[in-house]
Design a protein around this motif. Structure first.
Motif, short mmCIF file in Angstrom:
data_model
loop_
_atom_site.label_atom_id
_atom_site.label_comp_id
_atom_site.label_asym_id
_atom_site.label_seq_id
_atom_site.Cartn_x
_atom_site.Cartn_y
_atom_site.Cartn_z
N LYS A 154 0.85 -1.18 0.00
CA LYS A 154 0.00 0.00 0.00
C LYS A 154 0.90 1.24 0.00
N LEU A 155 0.66 2.12 -0.95
CA LEU A 155 1.44 3.35 -1.06
C LEU A 155 0.52 4.55 -0.94
N ILE A 156 1.05 5.62 -0.39
CA ILE A 156 0.35 6.91 -0.41
C ILE A 156 1.30 7.92 -1.01
N GLY A 157 0.77 8.71 -1.95
CA GLY A 157 1.59 9.71 -2.60
C GLY A 157 0.81 10.52 -3.60
N VAL A 158 1.55 11.07 -4.55
CA VAL A 158 0.97 11.88 -5.61
C VAL A 158 1.40 11.29 -6.95
N SER A 159 0.57 11.54 -7.96
CA SER A 159 0.88 11.00 -9.29
C SER A 159 0.58 12.01 -10.37
N CYS A 160 1.14 11.78 -11.54
CA CYS A 160 0.78 12.58 -12.70
C CYS A 160 1.08 11.78 -13.96
N HIS A 161 0.40 12.16 -15.03
CA HIS A 161 0.65 11.55 -16.34
C HIS A 161 1.82 12.29 -16.97
N MET A 162 2.71 11.53 -17.57
CA MET A 162 3.86 12.13 -18.24
C MET A 162 4.38 11.16 -19.28
N SER A 163 5.34 11.60 -20.05
CA SER A 163 6.02 10.74 -21.01
C SER A 163 7.52 10.96 -20.82
N ILE A 164 8.30 10.16 -21.48
CA ILE A 164 9.75 10.35 -21.39
C ILE A 164 10.14 11.68 -22.00
N SER A 165 9.49 12.05 -23.11
CA SER A 165 9.82 13.31 -23.77
C SER A 165 9.21 14.53 -23.05
N ARG A 187 7.00 9.63 -26.59
CA ARG A 187 5.94 10.62 -26.37
C ARG A 187 4.70 10.01 -25.72
N ARG A 188 4.71 8.69 -25.54
CA ARG A 188 3.54 7.99 -25.00
C ARG A 188 3.46 8.16 -23.48
N ASN A 189 2.27 8.44 -22.99
CA ASN A 189 2.07 8.70 -21.56
C ASN A 189 2.03 7.43 -20.71
N PHE A 190 2.46 7.60 -19.48
CA PHE A 190 2.34 6.61 -18.42
C PHE A 190 2.07 7.40 -17.15
N VAL A 191 1.80 6.70 -16.06
CA VAL A 191 1.54 7.38 -14.78
C VAL A 191 2.75 7.20 -13.89
N LYS A 192 3.23 8.29 -13.33
CA LYS A 192 4.38 8.27 -12.42
C LYS A 192 3.92 8.70 -11.04
N TRP A 193 4.42 8.00 -10.02
CA TRP A 193 4.08 8.26 -8.63
C TRP A 193 5.33 8.64 -7.83
N ALA A 194 5.17 9.52 -6.89
CA ALA A 194 6.12 9.78 -5.81
C ALA A 194 5.37 9.37 -4.55
N ALA A 195 5.90 8.40 -3.81
CA ALA A 195 5.11 7.82 -2.73
C ALA A 195 5.98 7.23 -1.63
N VAL A 196 5.30 6.79 -0.58
CA VAL A 196 5.92 6.00 0.48
C VAL A 196 5.00 4.83 0.77
N GLU A 197 5.59 3.75 1.29
CA GLU A 197 4.78 2.59 1.67
C GLU A 197 4.20 2.83 3.06
N VAL A 198 2.93 2.41 3.22
CA VAL A 198 2.24 2.56 4.50
C VAL A 198 1.67 1.22 4.95
N SER A 199 1.42 1.12 6.26
CA SER A 199 0.85 -0.12 6.79
C SER A 199 -0.67 -0.13 6.66
N LYS A 200 -1.28 1.03 6.63
CA LYS A 200 -2.73 1.11 6.40
C LYS A 200 -3.03 2.40 5.67
N GLU A 201 -4.08 2.34 4.86
CA GLU A 201 -4.41 3.49 4.01
C GLU A 201 -5.50 4.36 4.61
#
Length: 158
Positions: A12-23, A66-80
């Motif tokens: 289980k992770l809590i964090g923020v995400s956004c759509h991006m591509s390599i380019s 140029r193709r999008n994927f979802v990237k997260w910055a997060a930490v692991e948690v014991s409960k959400e």
């Protein structure tokens, strides 16, 4: 470089995400915003950060920078519970991973070229359709040649 193979339980992770591509890489902006707020997260399993990518199923078959994927910055948690406003919970499914102990700058794409173009085709595994992630522990120093991190690649047996 030979990875260790690990079976993980759901994370289980809590964090923020956004759509991006390599380019159109927005990693720096994503992490800057997350680092300013990480102290708001309760029930952290450790002080390690998780940089996670969730790719479309055919992303590597039809690769396009140029193709999008979802990237997260997060930490692991014991409960959400107690998720800070503007953050989300992500459950990483249980599964098998190849774990590479990497030392070097995080902006060196050579390690990923090795993993996907050399190690994986010569292994007994195929790429799994689960999140890819890096564990950024206390020895991680962004873009420093002495930085250390773990690169987790989802794999399945053929």
């Amino acid at each position: 470089m030979t990875p260790r193979i690990e079976e993980i339980k759901e994370k289980k992770l809590i964090g923020v995400s956004c759509h991006m591509s390599i380019s159109n890489n927005k990693t720096g902006k994503l992490w800057k915003g997350f680092r300013q707020r990480v102290s708001e997260i309760s029930h952290m399993v450790s002080s390690d950060s998780i940089s996670l990518q969730y790719y479309p199923e055919d992303y590597f078959t039809y690769f396009d920078p140029r193709r999008n994927f979802v990237k997260w910055a997060a930490v692991e948690v014991s409960k959400e519970t107690d998720i800070p406003k503007g953050m989300q919970c992500l459950k990483v499914p249980a599964g098998r991973y190849a774990v590479f102990e990497y030392k070097g700058p995080s902006n060196d794409s050579g390690i990923f070229q090795y993993i996907y173009n050399e190690w994986l085709p010569q292994s007994l595994y195929r790429l799994g359709h689960r999140p890819h992630f890096e564990v950024l522990g206390e020895k991680y120093k962004n873009n420093d040649p002495n930085s250390e991190e773990e690169i987790w690649i989802p794999i399945d047996l053929f």
